[in-house]
Design an enzyme around this catalytic site. Structure first.
Site, mmCIF file in Angstrom:
data_model
loop_
_atom_site.group_PDB
_atom_site.id
_atom_site.type_symbol
_atom_site.label_atom_id
_atom_site.label_comp_id
_atom_site.label_asym_id
_atom_site.label_seq_id
_atom_site.Cartn_x
_atom_site.Cartn_y
_atom_site.Cartn_z
ATOM 1 N N ARG A 56 3.943 4.121 8.005
ATOM 2 C CA ARG A 56 3.453 3.206 6.961
ATOM 3 C C ARG A 56 4.258 1.909 6.945
ATOM 4 O O ARG A 56 3.707 0.836 6.711
ATOM 5 C CB ARG A 56 3.538 3.892 5.587
ATOM 6 C CG ARG A 56 2.432 4.926 5.390
ATOM 7 C CD ARG A 56 2.728 5.875 4.255
ATOM 8 N NE ARG A 56 2.784 5.239 2.962
ATOM 9 C CZ ARG A 56 3.379 5.766 1.899
ATOM 10 N NH1 ARG A 56 3.953 6.950 1.986
ATOM 11 N NH2 ARG A 56 3.379 5.129 0.763
ATOM 12 N N ARG B 286 3.556 13.503 -2.502
ATOM 13 C CA ARG B 286 2.413 13.053 -1.696
ATOM 14 C C ARG B 286 2.613 13.434 -0.237
ATOM 15 O O ARG B 286 3.715 13.328 0.291
ATOM 16 C CB ARG B 286 2.274 11.526 -1.810
ATOM 17 C CG ARG B 286 1.391 11.093 -2.951
ATOM 18 C CD ARG B 286 1.476 9.624 -3.258
ATOM 19 N NE ARG B 286 1.363 8.733 -2.115
ATOM 20 C CZ ARG B 286 1.411 7.410 -2.212
ATOM 21 N NH1 ARG B 286 1.550 6.831 -3.403
ATOM 22 N NH2 ARG B 286 1.300 6.649 -1.158
ATOM 23 N N ARG C 200 -4.655 -5.838 1.737
ATOM 24 C CA ARG C 200 -3.598 -5.355 2.614
ATOM 25 C C ARG C 200 -3.747 -5.894 4.026
ATOM 26 O O ARG C 200 -2.921 -5.596 4.888
ATOM 27 C CB ARG C 200 -3.691 -3.842 2.682
ATOM 28 C CG ARG C 200 -2.486 -3.104 2.176
ATOM 29 C CD ARG C 200 -2.901 -1.660 2.128
ATOM 30 N NE ARG C 200 -1.827 -0.761 2.069
ATOM 31 C CZ ARG C 200 -1.489 -0.098 0.965
ATOM 32 N NH1 ARG C 200 -2.117 -0.313 -0.155
ATOM 33 N NH2 ARG C 200 -0.532 0.781 1.006
ATOM 34 N N ARG D 131 10.027 10.429 -4.838
ATOM 35 C CA ARG D 131 8.829 10.243 -5.681
ATOM 36 C C ARG D 131 8.094 11.564 -5.901
ATOM 37 O O ARG D 131 7.879 12.341 -4.977
ATOM 38 C CB ARG D 131 7.869 9.247 -5.022
ATOM 39 C CG ARG D 131 6.535 9.193 -5.782
ATOM 40 C CD ARG D 131 5.663 8.047 -5.409
ATOM 41 N NE ARG D 131 5.535 7.846 -3.987
ATOM 42 C CZ ARG D 131 5.115 6.722 -3.447
ATOM 43 N NH1 ARG D 131 4.796 5.704 -4.202
ATOM 44 N NH2 ARG D 131 5.019 6.606 -2.141
ATOM 45 N N LYS E 151 5.425 -1.118 -6.829
ATOM 46 C CA LYS E 151 4.221 -1.857 -7.280
ATOM 47 C C LYS E 151 3.478 -1.068 -8.363
ATOM 48 O O LYS E 151 3.106 -1.604 -9.401
ATOM 49 C CB LYS E 151 3.245 -2.123 -6.112
ATOM 50 C CG LYS E 151 3.843 -2.844 -4.926
ATOM 51 C CD LYS E 151 2.829 -3.030 -3.824
ATOM 52 C CE LYS E 151 2.317 -1.764 -3.175
ATOM 53 N NZ LYS E 151 3.334 -1.018 -2.402
HETATM 54 P P1 AP5 Z 1 5.936 3.334 -6.785
HETATM 55 O O1 AP5 Z 1 5.726 2.530 -8.023
HETATM 56 O O2 AP5 Z 1 5.141 4.574 -6.594
HETATM 57 O O3 AP5 Z 1 5.842 2.389 -5.487
HETATM 58 P P2 AP5 Z 1 4.585 1.701 -4.793
HETATM 59 O O4 AP5 Z 1 5.026 0.354 -4.351
HETATM 60 O O5 AP5 Z 1 3.386 1.786 -5.685
HETATM 61 O O6 AP5 Z 1 4.484 2.644 -3.530
HETATM 62 P P3 AP5 Z 1 3.273 3.315 -2.736
HETATM 63 O O7 AP5 Z 1 3.959 4.170 -1.677
HETATM 64 O O8 AP5 Z 1 2.319 4.020 -3.651
HETATM 65 O O9 AP5 Z 1 2.618 2.137 -2.076
HETATM 66 P P4 AP5 Z 1 1.742 2.161 -0.853
HETATM 67 O O10 AP5 Z 1 1.302 0.774 -0.864
HETATM 68 O O11 AP5 Z 1 2.331 2.626 0.401
HETATM 69 O O12 AP5 Z 1 0.699 3.355 -1.156
HETATM 70 P P5 AP5 Z 1 -0.779 3.360 -1.708
HETATM 71 O O13 AP5 Z 1 -0.917 4.479 -2.645
HETATM 72 O O14 AP5 Z 1 -1.200 1.998 -2.137
HETATM 73 O O15 AP5 Z 1 7.513 3.675 -6.732
HETATM 74 C C1 AP5 Z 1 8.044 4.470 -5.689
HETATM 75 C C2 AP5 Z 1 9.148 5.397 -6.277
HETATM 76 O O16 AP5 Z 1 10.249 4.595 -6.714
HETATM 77 C C3 AP5 Z 1 8.709 6.205 -7.508
HETATM 78 O O17 AP5 Z 1 9.311 7.462 -7.452
HETATM 79 C C4 AP5 Z 1 9.253 5.397 -8.709
HETATM 80 O O18 AP5 Z 1 9.527 6.224 -9.824
HETATM 81 C C5 AP5 Z 1 10.504 4.773 -8.116
HETATM 82 N N1 AP5 Z 1 10.804 3.448 -8.640
HETATM 83 C C6 AP5 Z 1 9.925 2.445 -8.914
HETATM 84 N N2 AP5 Z 1 10.581 1.339 -9.324
HETATM 85 C C7 AP5 Z 1 11.902 1.655 -9.288
HETATM 86 C C8 AP5 Z 1 13.094 0.910 -9.581
HETATM 87 N N3 AP5 Z 1 13.031 -0.362 -9.987
HETATM 88 N N4 AP5 Z 1 14.289 1.531 -9.412
HETATM 89 C C9 AP5 Z 1 14.354 2.820 -8.983
HETATM 90 N N5 AP5 Z 1 13.253 3.573 -8.698
HETATM 91 C C10 AP5 Z 1 12.045 2.982 -8.834
HETATM 92 O O19 AP5 Z 1 -1.601 3.661 -0.378
HETATM 93 C C11 AP5 Z 1 -1.561 4.919 0.250
HETATM 94 C C12 AP5 Z 1 -2.468 4.889 1.481
HETATM 95 O O20 AP5 Z 1 -3.838 4.601 1.096
HETATM 96 C C13 AP5 Z 1 -2.142 3.817 2.513
HETATM 97 O O21 AP5 Z 1 -1.142 4.232 3.422
HETATM 98 C C14 AP5 Z 1 -3.511 3.636 3.198
HETATM 99 O O22 AP5 Z 1 -3.770 4.675 4.104
HETATM 100 C C15 AP5 Z 1 -4.490 3.758 2.048
HETATM 101 N N6 AP5 Z 1 -4.801 2.468 1.426
HETATM 102 C C16 AP5 Z 1 -4.510 2.089 0.142
HETATM 103 N N7 AP5 Z 1 -4.932 0.831 -0.070
HETATM 104 C C17 AP5 Z 1 -5.476 0.396 1.079
HETATM 105 C C18 AP5 Z 1 -6.056 -0.834 1.499
HETATM 106 N N8 AP5 Z 1 -6.147 -1.876 0.648
HETATM 107 N N9 AP5 Z 1 -6.511 -0.927 2.762
HETATM 108 C C19 AP5 Z 1 -6.449 0.121 3.603
HETATM 109 N N10 AP5 Z 1 -5.898 1.305 3.294
HETATM 110 C C20 AP5 Z 1 -5.417 1.445 2.044
#
Ligand code: AP5
Length: 217
Positions: A170, A159, A88, A127, A13
Site C-alpha cells: 500500500r 483489517r 487517489r 489499529r 485521515k
Molecule cells: P486512521 O485514521 O485509521 O488512518 P487513515 O489515514 O484513515 O488510514 P487508512 O489505512 O484507513 O487509509 P488508507 O488510505 O490506506 O485506507 P482506506 O480505508 O482508504 O489512523 C490509523 C491508526 O492511527 C488508528 O489506529 C488511529 O487510532 C491512530 N491514530 C490516528 N491519528 C493518530 C495520532 N495523531 N496519533 C497517534 N495515533 C493516531 O483504503 C483501503 C483500500 O481500499 C485501499 O488500499 C484500496 O484498495 C481501496 N480504496 C479506497 N479508496 C480508494 C480509491 N479512491 N481508489 C482506489 N482504491 C481505493
C-alpha cells in the site's frame, strides 16, 4: 464546505475526518469504508473490490468514480462533505473536478497529512476497527474503553490489509499513484500541508487552522 483529506495509509485521515464531520456537520465520505461495507454485504462492487484491497492495490478508477459520483448525489452532501481516501489517482481527481464543475461547485481545501514511514507503520500495526460502526482505535495511542471491544459493544478486528506485507504494498502504491496529487492540488493553490506527527487533538487544531485560514503550503 468541501474538503479532501489526502495522505498515506495510516496517517490519521479517517480519525480526523470523523471528528471534523461531527463538528462541521457535514458527511464523512470514506471510500475505504464504503468498499469494506460493500465487501461485507457481498455486493457486486464489494466482490470486485476484494481482491484489490486484500492485495493492497487500488480498486479500478471507474468502479470508484461511479461509487463516489452516486454518493455525491445524496441530499446530505448539499452543504458539503469530507472526502477521505478519494481522489487517489490523477484520473479520479479529474473525474471529481468534472462532477463539481457540472454542479457549479468547487473544493475549498485539500489537507495533505504528512508523517514519516516508521510512525505510519506503528499506527497501522496497532489499529483496531469496529466492523459494525467503523469506529477506529489504536491499541496504545487511542485504546477502546474496554480492551478489544468498541464503545458500541462489538468485538474489534484488525483489517486484513493491515498485515505487514500488504502495508508495504500500500505504501508503494501511495508513492507511485497517489502522491502526484500533492503537486496537482498545490498547483491549484488548494493544498495545505499538515504535520501529522502529534496527538489526535493537536492534529485537529492544525487542520482547523488550515481550513479557516485557507493558507496554502
Ligand atoms: P486512521 O485514521 O485509521 O488512518 P487513515 O489515514 O484513515 O488510514 P487508512 O489505512 O484507513 O487509509 P488508507 O488510505 O490506506 O485506507 P482506506 O480505508 O482508504 O489512523 C490509523 C491508526 O492511527 C488508528 O489506529 C488511529 O487510532 C491512530 N491514530 C490516528 N491519528 C493518530 C495520532 N495523531 N496519533 C497517534 N495515533 C493516531 O483504503 C483501503 C483500500 O481500499 C485501499 O488500499 C484500496 O484498495 C481501496 N480504496 C479506497 N479508496 C480508494 C480509491 N479512491 N481508489 C482506489 N482504491 C481505493
Amino acid at each position: 464546505m468541501r474538503l479532501i483529506f489526502l495522505g498515506p495509509p495510516g496517517v490519521g485521515k479517517g480519525t480526523q475526518a470523523e471528528k471534523l464531520s461531527k463538528e462541521y456537520r457535514i458527511p464523512h465520505i470514506a471510500t475505504g469504508d464504503m468498499l469494506r461495507t460493500a465487501m461485507a454485504k457481498k455486493t457486486p462492487v464489494g466482490m470486485e473490490a476484494k481482491s484489490y484491497i486484500d492485495a493492497g492495490k487500488l480498486v479500478p478508477d471507474d468502479v470508484i468514480i461511479n461509487l463516489v459520483a452516486e454518493r455525491l448525489k445524496e441530499p446530505d452532501t448539499s452543504a458539503g462533505y469530507i472526502l477521505d481516501g478519494f481522489p487517489r489517482t490523477i484520473k479520479q481527481a479529474e473525474a471529481l473536478s468534472k462532477i463539481l464543475k457540472e454542479n457549479r461547485q468547487g473544493i475549498d481545501r485539500v489537507l495533505y497529512f504528512d508523517l514519516n514511514e516508521e510512525e505510519l507503520v506503528k499506527r497501522i500495526a496497532g489499529r483496531r476497527s469496529c466492523p459494525a460502526c467503523q469506529k477506529v482505535y489504536h491499541t496504545s495511542f487511542n485504546p477502546p474503553p474496554q480492551e478489544g471491544i468498541c464503545s458500541c459493544g462489538t468485538a474489534l478486528v484488525q483489517r486484513k490489509d493491515d498485515r505487514p506485507e500488504t502495508v508495504k504494498a500500500r505504501l508503494v502504491v501511495y508513492r507511485n499513484e497517489t502522491s502526484p496529487l500533492i503537486q496537482h492540488y498545490r498547483e491549484q493553490g488548494l493544498l495545505s500541508q499538515i504535520d501529522a506527527d502529534a496527538g489526535v487533538d493537536d492534529v485537529t487544531g492544525r487542520v482547523k487552522e488550515a481550513v479557516l485560514g485557507k493558507k496554502s503550503s
